[in-house]
Design an enzyme around this catalytic site. Structure first.
Site, mmCIF file in Angstrom:
data_model
loop_
_atom_site.group_PDB
_atom_site.id
_atom_site.type_symbol
_atom_site.label_atom_id
_atom_site.label_comp_id
_atom_site.label_asym_id
_atom_site.label_seq_id
_atom_site.Cartn_x
_atom_site.Cartn_y
_atom_site.Cartn_z
ATOM 1 N N GLY A 46 -44.648 -26.821 -44.149
ATOM 2 C CA GLY A 46 -45.139 -25.719 -44.983
ATOM 3 C C GLY A 46 -44.572 -24.471 -44.348
ATOM 4 N N GLU A 47 -45.298 -23.380 -44.425
ATOM 5 C CA GLU A 47 -44.848 -22.165 -43.752
ATOM 6 C C GLU A 47 -45.688 -21.989 -42.485
ATOM 7 O OE1 GLU A 47 -42.154 -20.623 -44.369
ATOM 8 O OE2 GLU A 47 -41.815 -21.958 -46.053
ATOM 9 N N CYS A 78 -41.998 -30.358 -39.012
ATOM 10 C CA CYS A 78 -41.417 -29.043 -39.333
ATOM 11 C C CYS A 78 -42.364 -27.907 -38.933
ATOM 12 C CB CYS A 78 -41.000 -28.979 -40.799
ATOM 13 S SG CYS A 78 -39.955 -27.567 -41.158
ATOM 14 N N ARG A 105 -37.631 -21.244 -34.294
ATOM 15 C CA ARG A 105 -37.926 -21.378 -35.734
ATOM 16 C C ARG A 105 -36.669 -21.151 -36.568
ATOM 17 N NH1 ARG A 105 -42.395 -17.759 -37.926
ATOM 18 N NH2 ARG A 105 -41.271 -16.170 -36.785
ATOM 19 N N ILE A 134 -35.471 -28.664 -43.764
ATOM 20 C CA ILE A 134 -35.644 -27.527 -44.670
ATOM 21 C C ILE A 134 -36.045 -26.294 -43.865
ATOM 22 C CG2 ILE A 134 -37.001 -26.631 -46.606
ATOM 23 C CD1 ILE A 134 -37.130 -29.526 -47.615
ATOM 24 N N HIS A 170 -38.584 -33.803 -42.308
ATOM 25 C CA HIS A 170 -39.702 -34.153 -43.184
ATOM 26 C C HIS A 170 -39.699 -35.626 -43.588
ATOM 27 C CE1 HIS A 170 -41.026 -30.028 -43.880
ATOM 28 N NE2 HIS A 170 -39.753 -29.692 -43.905
ATOM 29 N N GLU A 172 -42.054 -37.190 -44.706
ATOM 30 C CA GLU A 172 -42.930 -37.339 -45.888
ATOM 31 C C GLU A 172 -42.172 -37.120 -47.196
ATOM 32 O OE1 GLU A 172 -42.802 -34.760 -43.914
ATOM 33 O OE2 GLU A 172 -43.234 -32.879 -44.965
#
Lengths: 191, 294
Positions: A46-47, A78, A105, A134, A170, A172
């Site tokens: 996510g963020e 992530c 990051r 990502i 990721h 997932e």
């Protein structure tokens, strides 16, 4: 076995689905009382800025850190990796600070530089893992107790330290559930 | 070998935004407020939709200076809008390094027949839709994320509700059809059969589906989540309210905890005045942005 999935924001449904398919009972964690009875916790992509902020806002930071320090396994992907790191480059303050690693990051660039590739992760078998990066972080340096599980072009992208694992990519978002199965083995005390 | 710009990478980026709020900003300062409030991304614009309405004339891509300032100011992803069909504005935004492009009806369309072939780009696109047919046409062109159109810049939620309800009803209908009926349904919807088949199997869109257009309060955001949205865009609703910091934080929290009504009650207290809304009956047909798109 009940596995919490931090559900403040991000790809939490994908993790929950994968854990469910592996026979675990996923529990979405949005508030402190959702942590009751869970045996492991997944922190999704996510963020990281948003997730870190909301962890504090909803008073989840302290109880999660306590449970992890008391031996609860945690798996971060992530943004989850950033949230678990003891040190974040360019940031004065870490979030959960569970793993003795320094993360950088968005080290692979902005979205147009995001990519997918095959990765060797010997710990989970010989077959390469399709890894989706990502706006991904990577691990700049690790402490003594941290085992590197995978690297990509010389950068550390998957690590394990005791009962904690973290990946830059990721799992997932793919159909490959080997890392989730590996995590459930850690929760079950088999690894 | 590493592959950039694949469907997985482009759609995956939108999956990371789920459950979050994407906020319109017109300056670095506003972007920082949005980030501090917990936005998952910002949309860098020259004017928010309600000001675009007020200004009239042709609305175009923002000045790259603003977009670059916003990109420098925050670490969350930055999106920007190009006009429908304006391939070059989209290429310029991609060259600037924005993380997502919104091919948006809020700007004046550059092409009255065709949208951009978004498959040709490495950067992902989000597009607006009023119904399932429109959503699937955009996905066929390569959109990696869909949002309702709503009626932007009005602070009036009714159109976004209409669009999300319709889309969800159409998805349920297709899910319950037998496969024999899907070709004819694809024709009815004006959408490619392969995507209709995918929706039939998945019971949802194959990409992330956000709400946008008219969200002005925490309760509005929670309503759109309740109706099945994966997250929300808030345009004029934040920086046209009396207290942007408070509104931004409250809308983020209401989106995460959209079924926690006591919390939403608490969040809604003493927020100050939301943006002034527009009754849609007072809009002339040519003032409606949602009808733009083909």
């Amino acid at each position: 076995m009940k596995i919490g999935v931090l559900a403040l924001q991000g790809a939490f449904h994908e993790h929950a689905r994968m854990l469910g398919d592996l026979g675990a009972e996923p529990v979405l964690v949005k508030l402190p009382h959702h942590l009751e009875g869970i045996e492991g916790l997944v922190i999704p992509g996510g963020e990281s800025t948003t997730i870190g902020k909301l962890l504090r806002e909803y008073e989840l930071m302290v109880p999660i850190r306590q449970m992890a320090q008391d031996g609860m396994p945690v798996f971060g992907t992530c943004a989850g990796m950033i949230v678990m790191a003891a040190r974040i480059q360019g940031e004065p303050e870490p979030h959960l600070a569970l793993m003795d690693v320094t993360v950088n990051r968005n080290s692979f660039g902005r979205q147009r530089e995001s990519f997918e590739t095959d990765l060797d992760i010997p710990e989970i078998g010989e077959k390469p893992f399709r890894a989706v990066f990502i706006r991904a972080p990577h691990i700049e340096s690790v402490g003594e107790g941290v085992k590197t599980l995978a690297t990509y072009e010389g950068r550390i992208v998957a690590v394990r330290e005791g009962k904690f694992i973290a990946t830059s990519f990721h799992p997932e978002l793919t159909a490959d559930d080997r890392l989730h199965a590996y995590f459930l083995d850690i929760v079950a005390g088999k690894r | 070998m590493a592959l950039t710009g694949t469907d997985v990478v482009k759609r995956g980026m939108a999956q990371m935004q789920k459950g979050g709020v994407i906020m319109d900003v017109v300056s670095a300062e506003q972007a920082k407020i949005a980030e501090a409030a917990g936005a998952v991304a910002v949309m860098a614009l020259e004017r928010v939709p309600s000001d675009i309405r007020a200004a009239g004339g042709v609305a175009r891509m923002a000045d790259p200076t603003i977009i670059e300032e916003v990109m420098k100011a925050v670490s969350i992803p930055v999106m920007a809008k190009c006009r429908i069909g304006h391939i070059v504005e989209a290429r310029v935004l991609e060259a600037l390094g924005v993380d997502y492009i919104d091919e948006s009806e809020v700007l004046t369309p550059a092409d009255d027949k065709f949208h951009i072939n978004k498959k040709a780009f490495t950067v992902p696109f989000v597009c607006g839709a009023r119904d399932l047919g429109e959503a699937l046409r955009r996905i066929a062109e390569g959109a990696s994320m869909i949002r309702t159109k709503g009626e932007p810049g009005t602070g009036n939620i009714v159109e976004a509700v209409k669009h999300q309800r319709l889309m969800q009803a159409q998805i349920r209908k297709i899910q319950n059809m037998s496969e024999d009926e899907l070709v004819a349904e694809a024709k009815n919807l004006g959408a490619p059969y392969e995507l209709v088949l995918e929706v039939h199997k998945l019971g949802r869109l194959p990409v992330v589906n956000f709400a946008a257009g008219g969200i002005a309060t925490p309760a509005d955001a929670a309503l759109m989540m309740e109706l099945g949205s994966d997250g929300v865009f808030v345009g004029s609703g934040i920086f046209k309210s009396e207290n942007p910091e408070k509104f931004a934080r409250a809308i983020v929290q209401a989106t995460t905890h959209y079924q926690d009504y006591e919390l939403i009650a608490h969040l809604s207290k003493g927020l100050g005045t939301p943006m002034k809304g527009i009754d849609l009956n007072t809009l002339r047909d040519e003032e409606r942005m949602a009808v733009r798109g083909w």
